[in-house]
Design a protein around this motif. Structure first.
Motif, mmCIF file in Angstrom:
data_model
loop_
_atom_site.group_PDB
_atom_site.id
_atom_site.type_symbol
_atom_site.label_atom_id
_atom_site.label_comp_id
_atom_site.label_asym_id
_atom_site.label_seq_id
_atom_site.Cartn_x
_atom_site.Cartn_y
_atom_site.Cartn_z
ATOM 1 N N ALA A 164 0.861 -1.185 0.000
ATOM 2 C CA ALA A 164 0.000 0.000 0.000
ATOM 3 C C ALA A 164 0.896 1.233 0.000
ATOM 4 N N TRP A 165 0.296 2.382 -0.242
ATOM 5 C CA TRP A 165 1.030 3.635 -0.129
ATOM 6 C C TRP A 165 1.143 3.954 1.356
ATOM 7 N N GLN A 166 2.383 4.079 1.833
ATOM 8 C CA GLN A 166 2.621 4.249 3.257
ATOM 9 C C GLN A 166 3.751 5.241 3.489
ATOM 10 N N HIS A 167 3.859 5.687 4.727
ATOM 11 C CA HIS A 167 4.954 6.580 5.117
ATOM 12 C C HIS A 167 6.278 5.852 4.927
ATOM 13 N N ASP A 168 7.257 6.558 4.370
ATOM 14 C CA ASP A 168 8.589 6.014 4.154
ATOM 15 C C ASP A 168 9.597 6.966 4.786
ATOM 16 N N GLY A 169 10.093 6.613 5.950
ATOM 17 C CA GLY A 169 11.033 7.464 6.668
ATOM 18 C C GLY A 169 12.343 7.671 5.937
ATOM 19 N N ALA A 170 12.682 6.799 5.007
ATOM 20 C CA ALA A 170 13.932 6.921 4.264
ATOM 21 C C ALA A 170 13.760 7.655 2.936
ATOM 22 N N ALA A 171 12.539 8.099 2.632
ATOM 23 C CA ALA A 171 12.285 8.764 1.350
ATOM 24 C C ALA A 171 12.933 10.144 1.322
ATOM 25 N N VAL A 172 13.379 10.507 0.149
ATOM 26 C CA VAL A 172 13.962 11.823 -0.062
ATOM 27 C C VAL A 172 12.939 12.678 -0.793
ATOM 28 N N GLY A 173 12.743 13.889 -0.339
ATOM 29 C CA GLY A 173 11.810 14.782 -1.011
ATOM 30 C C GLY A 173 10.761 15.314 -0.066
ATOM 31 N N ALA A 174 9.837 16.055 -0.637
ATOM 32 C CA ALA A 174 8.810 16.722 0.163
ATOM 33 C C ALA A 174 7.764 15.754 0.691
ATOM 34 N N LYS A 175 7.501 14.677 -0.054
ATOM 35 C CA LYS A 175 6.473 13.716 0.376
ATOM 36 C C LYS A 175 7.137 12.376 0.720
ATOM 37 N N PRO A 176 7.291 12.087 2.013
ATOM 38 C CA PRO A 176 7.930 10.820 2.398
ATOM 39 C C PRO A 176 6.951 9.648 2.337
ATOM 40 N N VAL A 177 6.550 9.295 1.113
ATOM 41 C CA VAL A 177 5.574 8.236 0.903
ATOM 42 C C VAL A 177 6.135 7.265 -0.127
ATOM 43 N N GLY A 178 5.848 5.984 0.066
ATOM 44 C CA GLY A 178 6.269 4.979 -0.893
ATOM 45 C C GLY A 178 5.278 3.844 -0.930
ATOM 46 N N ARG A 179 5.290 3.073 -2.007
ATOM 47 C CA ARG A 179 4.401 1.915 -2.098
ATOM 48 C C ARG A 179 5.198 0.684 -1.737
ATOM 49 N N GLY A 180 4.671 -0.084 -0.794
ATOM 50 C CA GLY A 180 5.347 -1.301 -0.395
ATOM 51 C C GLY A 180 4.707 -1.918 0.829
ATOM 52 N N THR A 181 5.431 -2.846 1.441
ATOM 53 C CA THR A 181 4.974 -3.493 2.663
ATOM 54 C C THR A 181 5.775 -2.954 3.834
ATOM 55 N N CYS A 182 5.117 -2.804 4.956
ATOM 56 C CA CYS A 182 5.764 -2.250 6.143
ATOM 57 C C CYS A 182 5.904 -3.350 7.187
#
Length: 174
Positions: free
Chosen positions: A116-134
């Motif tokens: 699902a689209w979820q918060h990604d603490g390691a994402a770079v940029g203005a929106k720390p969101v990524g698609r995956g499993t948490c």
């Protein structure tokens, strides 16, 4: 225990404490996978574990994969037993430090379970969101005599799945 695998007694001592969490055949597979995980130098995959244990050519990979998907054992019970073992043997009596971490593993495609689209603490940029499993992992922080810094020993992990958004109701009318 395993006709085609010799496990050193020093390595077997830890899994022996967990024996009651498994059936006899499942325990044999567990010991083989743990031995392979410790001995392998590559990735910690099932194939890597079988290669590390020297079983890649003599065991069917299905046997190892079935351990995770079809064998009779309870990950929560195993985690509790492992946490008790770590606390009893490696942690001072006055303080147990527990760490909790969540990690997003990037996954794509409609068939990726739990993605699902979820918060990604390691994402770079203005929106720390990524698609995956948490995955949420719980570990116990210990100080080992041969390490210069504390180490976190994971004892439990769980796939976290966000709830689907509810459709907005038009009732009661405003």
């Amino acid at each position: 225990m395993l006709p085609d695998l010799t496990v050193p007694a020093s390595l077997l001592a830890v899994p022996e404490n967990l024996r009651d969490s498994f059936t006899a055949p499942t325990f044999a597979t567990f010991v083989a996978l743990v031995t392979g995980l410790v001995a392998q130098t590559g990735k910690g995959t099932v194939t890597g574990m079988l290669t590390g244990a020297g079983l890649a050519r003599s065991w069917s990979h299905d046997r190892a994969h079935a351990f995770y998907s079809r064998s009779v054992w309870n990950a929560e019970i195993l985690g509790i037993v492992l946490a008790h073992l770590i606390a009893k043997t490696l942690v001072p009596a006055d303080a147990v430090v527990v760490a909790v971490d969540d990690t997003l593993f990037k996954r794509r495609g409609k068939k990726a379970f739990g993605a699902a689209w979820q918060h990604d603490g390691a994402a770079v940029g203005a929106k720390p969101v990524g698609r995956g499993t948490c995955s949420v992992v719980v570990g116990i922080i210990v100080e080992l005599p041969f390490c210069s810094r504390p180490v976190c020993l994971p004892v439990m992990a769980r796939l976290w799945r966000p709830r689907p958004a509810r459709p907005k109701s038009s009732w009661p009318p405003r």
